[in-house]
Each structure stands twice: as structure tokens, then as C-alpha cells.
Design an enzyme around this catalytic site. Structure first.
Site, short mmCIF file in Angstrom:
data_model
loop_
_atom_site.label_atom_id
_atom_site.label_comp_id
_atom_site.label_asym_id
_atom_site.label_seq_id
_atom_site.Cartn_x
_atom_site.Cartn_y
_atom_site.Cartn_z
CB ILE A 1 -3.42 5.49 2.86
CG1 ILE A 1 -2.30 4.47 2.97
CG2 ILE A 1 -3.91 5.88 4.26
CD1 ILE A 1 -0.97 5.07 3.41
CG PHE B 1 -0.24 0.07 2.54
CD1 PHE B 1 0.02 1.29 3.16
CD2 PHE B 1 0.17 -1.09 3.18
CE1 PHE B 1 0.68 1.35 4.38
CE2 PHE B 1 0.83 -1.05 4.41
CZ PHE B 1 1.08 0.18 5.01
CB CYS B 2 1.83 3.86 -1.63
SG CYS B 2 0.95 3.70 -3.19
CB THR B 3 0.00 8.43 -0.22
OG1 THR B 3 1.16 8.42 0.61
CG2 THR B 3 -0.93 9.55 0.23
#
Length: 259
Positions: free
Chosen positions: A219, A190-192
Site C-alpha cells: 500500500i 496486498f498488505c502495508t
């Protein structure tokens, strides 16, 4: 239902008179990206939008802020090009524009990995926010936060691994030293906003990892769609503007950002 109505129906309710902050990216064959630079700058200035738009031959990556009408106008403008018809975005809100000016920049990559990958051709399995909790709660799944260490310090998902990256371009070396496709069968990342995981998952599949998953929309989309009482997110989410970070309600975190 037109695109604007659809976007509004999928977004959390935006408080009246709030500034809309929209984060988006899209990989596409964007061979004429250089000609878009002055056009987008003029369009954004005319609509009093501020933020940063990155353009490269592989696509577009941006966070911009402005009024509801201005943000909608930009997406209508982008969606008019068939290459960006399916472009999606994430929204949050604040009391004033968290950028000082509008910048449209040309880049070699819209997110720098430093190794050629083709997310438009090979990419990991997208996991919708509503299904993310079940995936990362599976003890057989290795969960990796692909963001930089200073972002992870503010918040992350429970039981995720922090690769302690200073830059995203260090991710391939982290994988070479710490991950084994014969031992680590299931990887979730996952990332922003999702863009780093597009390249990270494409890279890992090329290295022989069998099952690679990533959080669709990142996110920001997770916080937008998953109720706080069901959330496995811990802490705040770093954002690339003057707010510094947002809380679970996608509002500027109290201890950070603008005074």
C-alpha cells in the site's frame, strides 16, 4: 546515477527538514544474522536513527526514521552486502521521529506465518502500483487484504475481502476454510509494505492456486506512486509507529498519531 540519487529520484519529494520514515524488508539467506544485531544497533545509534529492525535467518524487516542523510547512510551500509544489494524501501514523512528508541531484535521469522515457506524460491506475480487498479477491477479476480482486522478498519482497497485476521499466522487457516484452487483461479493480495504477501503468495501457490498476484511494495508504494485522483484506496493506511496511520499523501492522518 548512484544508489542515493536513484532512491531520491524514485521517492516523492521530501519536504525540507522533514523526518524520513523508511519501511523495508528483504528475504535472503542470512545465516549470520545474529552477528549483525550489535553492528546495526551501533550504526543506527551513531546516526540517531530510531525504529525497529527485525533479523532472522530468512532476512530483514524494518521501519526506521531519521534525517535524510542518516536514512541514506543506512541503506548504503546495507547495500554494501551483496545479499541486500537489491533491497528496496518505501518512504513517508513527518515532523518528528515517530519512535521512542532504536531496537534491533532477533526472530525466528521476520514476519510470522508459522508455516515454512520459501519466498526466495517460490512467490506470486508482482504487480506494479501503476497496474494494480486494472487487476483489482477485473471481476474475475478475488482481492484479499492480508492485514489484521484493526488495520483494515482504517482503510482498504475497494471490493477487497477482509479475512478478519487477528494475526497473520491465521492466514493459512483462512485459506483452508474459504478458498478453493478449483474455483478461485485468480487471487490478488496486498498488505502495508509487501512482506506479508511474499509469504502469503508462496503459501497459496504451494496449495495449488494457479494465478496468485500481489502488490509490489504494498500500500505504501501504491500511495507513493499512484495520483490521488486515480487511487482506488479508501481511507487511511495503518503504520506501525506513533503516527498510527497515514493519508493518501503519506502524511500523518489528522485524527490519529502524535499530538
Amino acid at each position: 546515477m548512484n544508489r542515493r540519487e536513484l532512491r531520491n529520484s524514485e521517492s516523492i519529494e521530501d519536504p525540507k527538514d522533514s523526518v524520513v520514515v523508511a519501511a523495508f524488508y528483504h528475504f535472503a539467506d542470512f545465516h549470520d544474522y545474529e552477528t549483525w544485531q550489535p553492528l546495526l544497533k551501533l550504526f543506527c545509534d551513531a546516526h540517531e536513527l530510531k525504529g525497529t529492525i527485525l533479523l532472522a535467518s530468512e532476512g530483514i524487516n524494518s521501519t526506521i526514521a531519521g534525517s535524510r542523510d542518516a536514512v541514506d547512510a543506512l541503506f548504503d551500509y546495507l547495500h554494501a552486502d551483496p545479499r541486500f544489494e537489491l533491497l528496496q524501501h518505501k518512504e513517508s514523512y513527518c515532523d518528528r521521529i515517530p519512535f521512542q528508541r532504536m531496537k534491533v531484535r532477533l526472530k525466528k521469522e521476520i514476519i510470522k506465518l508459522g508455516i515454512p515457506v520459501k519466498p526466495t524460491q517460490v512467490v506470486g506475480t508482482y504487480v506494479e502500483p501503476k497496474d494494480w487498479n486494472a487487476l483489482i477491477s477485473d471481476p474475475t479476480v478475488i482481492v484479499i487484504d492480508t492485514r489484521n482486522r484493526y488495520e483494515v478498519e482504517l482503510g482498504t482497497f475497494d471490493r477487497s475481502i477482509d479475512p478478519k485476521l487477528d494475526t497473520f499466522s491465521e492466514f493459512p487457516e483462512y485459506v483452508r476454510q474459504n478458498c478453493d484452487p478449483d474455483k478461485h483461479q485468480k487471487i490478488a493480495m496486498f498488505c502495508t509494505g509487501g512482506i506479508r504477501c511474499e509469504k502469503a503468495s508462496s503459501y497459496m501457490l504451494a496449495q495449488g492456486f494457479a494465478e496468485v498476484y500481489h502488490l509490489q511494495g504494498g500500500i505504501l508504494k501504491y500511495l507513493e506512486e499512484v495520483p490521488p485522483q486515480e487511487s482506488l484506496w479508501q481511507g487511511e493506511c495503518f503504520v506501525f509507529d506513533d503516527r498510527i496511520s497515514v493519508d493518501r499523501d503519506l502524511r500523518q492522518a489528522q485524527k490519529n498519531g502524535l499530538s
